[in-house]
Design a protein around this motif. Structure first.
Motif: not given
Length: 332
Positions: A3-6, A155-165
Motif C-alpha cells: 500500500g505504500t508504493s505504486i 509494457r505496464y512498466g511502473l517503477g518505485p519512482n513513477t507515482a511521485g513523477i
C-alpha cells in the motif's frame, strides 16, 4: 510494505469508493503507439505510423456506439501531425480523451541503453524516467491542446519512482497495473497480488489506480491466483483446463480474446461487483499486419464486430460507457 508504493498491492483501506449513481461502468482505453516488430529487439528508430489515419474511422465507430475512447499516446504519435489532428479534433469536440503512454525506447532524451530491461520505464533512473515523461506530457498538451490526466506505462512498466513523477506532473489517474499478470521474469513488475477494484495509491488521495480488467473464470476461479502461475509453465495443461471450464484467465481486450470469452469475463467482473471495467487494445491493430491479432482485413472486421458485441452486451447488463472525467468526479 503493502500500500505504500505504486508497484506494491494496496491495503483494503485504499479501495476507491464511488458515488451512488455511478453504478457499474466501462472505460475504453487505446494504447495509441507506433508500429514495431513485437517479436524483434527494441529500437529507437525504424518504426512507422501508417495505421494512424485509421484512427479517424475508429473514432467515428466509437461515436456511433456512444463510447468516448481514451487515447493513451506515446512520443511518435504525439509528434505526428495527422494524429494530433484526428485525436485533437475528437478531444476538442468532447468525443474522446487523451492520456500519456511512455515507450522509453522511442522517447527522448536517449541516455539509456535500449534493451529489454530498459523498455520498462520504471526500471530507469528516476530523473531519466521523469524527464522522458515530462517531455511527452508537454508535447501532448501542446499538440493535442488538452492537459492529459491519465497515464499508462508502456509494457505496464511502473517503477518505485513513477507515482511521485505522476503526482508532481498533475496526473490524477494511472492505469498501468495489469492485475493477475506477472512480468518479473522479463525484468518487469509482478501484478499478481494487485486487485481489480480501483484504489488510491499510497496514503494520500491524489493518484487513483484503475487496473486493467483481467478475471479468472471457471470452477477453479477462486483458486486462480494460486494455480495460474503454475499453469503458465505448463501451457498444454492450461489449455485443457480452459476447455474443460475449470480455469481460464480472461482479459477484456479483442486481442487474443474471443467475444464469447470476453462476455464470460464481463459476467465474472460484474458478479464480483467491480464498479469499473477497463477495456484496452493497441492502435496498430487497426491496420492488418502490425500485430499478431490482426493479420487480414477479415481479422479487422472481426475486431470491430468484437466491440459491437461487447458494448451491446454491456448495455444489456446495464453497464454504461464512462470517461476519465466522470470517474474523477465520482470517486471519493
Amino acid at each position: 510494505m503493502a500500500g505504500t508504493s505504486i508497484i506494491e498491492p494496496p491495503i483494503p483501506a485504499q479501495a476507491a469508493q464511488f458515488s451512488g449513481g455511478f453504478g457499474q461502468r466501462a472505460l475504453l482505453t487505446v494504447d495509441t503507439e507506433e508500429e514495431f516488430d513485437w517479436h524483434g529487439p527494441f529500437k529507437q528508430t525504424g518504426h512507422s505510423l501508417d495505421h494512424v489515419t485509421r484512427l479517424r474511422k475508429f473514432q467515428q465507430f466509437c461515436e456511433g456506439i456512444g463510447v468516448s475512447p481514451v487515447y493513451l499516446i506515446d512520443w511518435p504519435v504525439a509528434t505526428s501531425k495527422i494524429a494530433a489532428e484526428i485525436i485533437g479534433d475528437a478531444v476538442r469536440a468532447g468525443k474522446a480523451e487523451v492520456g500519456v503512454q511512455l515507450h522509453p525506447w522511442v522517447n527522448p532524451p536517449h541516455h539509456e541503453d535500449v534493451n529489454n530491461r530498459n523498455s520498462f520505464a520504471g526500471n530507469l533512473p528516476a530523473e531519466l524516467e521523469r524527464e522522458k515523461f515530462n517531455r511527452l506530457r508537454d508535447v501532448i498538451a501542446k499538440n493535442i491542446g488538452s492537459e492529459p490526466l491519465i497515464y499508462r506505462a508502456g509494457r505496464y512498466g511502473l517503477g518505485p519512482n513513477t507515482a511521485g513523477i505522476l503526482s508532481d506532473a498533475g496526473i490524477a489517474i494511472d492505469s498501468s497495473v495489469r492485475s493477475n499478470f506477472d512480468y518479473s521474469g522479463d525484468d518487469g513488475p509482478d501484478y499478481r497480488a494487485h486487485p481489480l477494484h480501483p484504489y488510491w495509491v499510497g496514503p494520500g488521495r491524489n493518484l487513483l489506480e484503475l487496473p486493467l480488467t483481467t478475471v479468472f473464470w471457471g470452477m477453479l476461479r477462486k483458486q486462480g491466483k494460486m494455480l495460474f502461475p503454475v499453469l503458465e509453465k505448463l501451457g498444454r495443461l492450461r489449455g485443457i483446463l480452459a476447455r474443460l471450464g475449470l480455469l481460464e484467465r480472461i482479459a477484456l481486450t479483442p486481442e487474443g480474446v474471443s467475444a464469447e470469452e470476453a462476455i464470460r469475463g464481463i459476467d465474472m467482473a460484474l458478479d464480483d461487483k467491480l464498479p469499473l471495467l477497463v477495456l484496452s487494445f493497441h492502435s496498430p491493430s487497426l491496420s492488418p499486419g502490425n500485430t499478431p491479432y490482426v493479420r487480414t482485413e477479415a481479422d479487422l472486421d472481426e475486431l470491430y464486430d468484437w466491440w459491437r458485441r461487447i458494448y451491446t452486451y454491456l448495455e444489456m447488463r446495464g453497464v454504461k460507457p464512462t470517461t476519465v472525467a466522470e470517474v474523477m468526479a465520482a470517486t471519493k
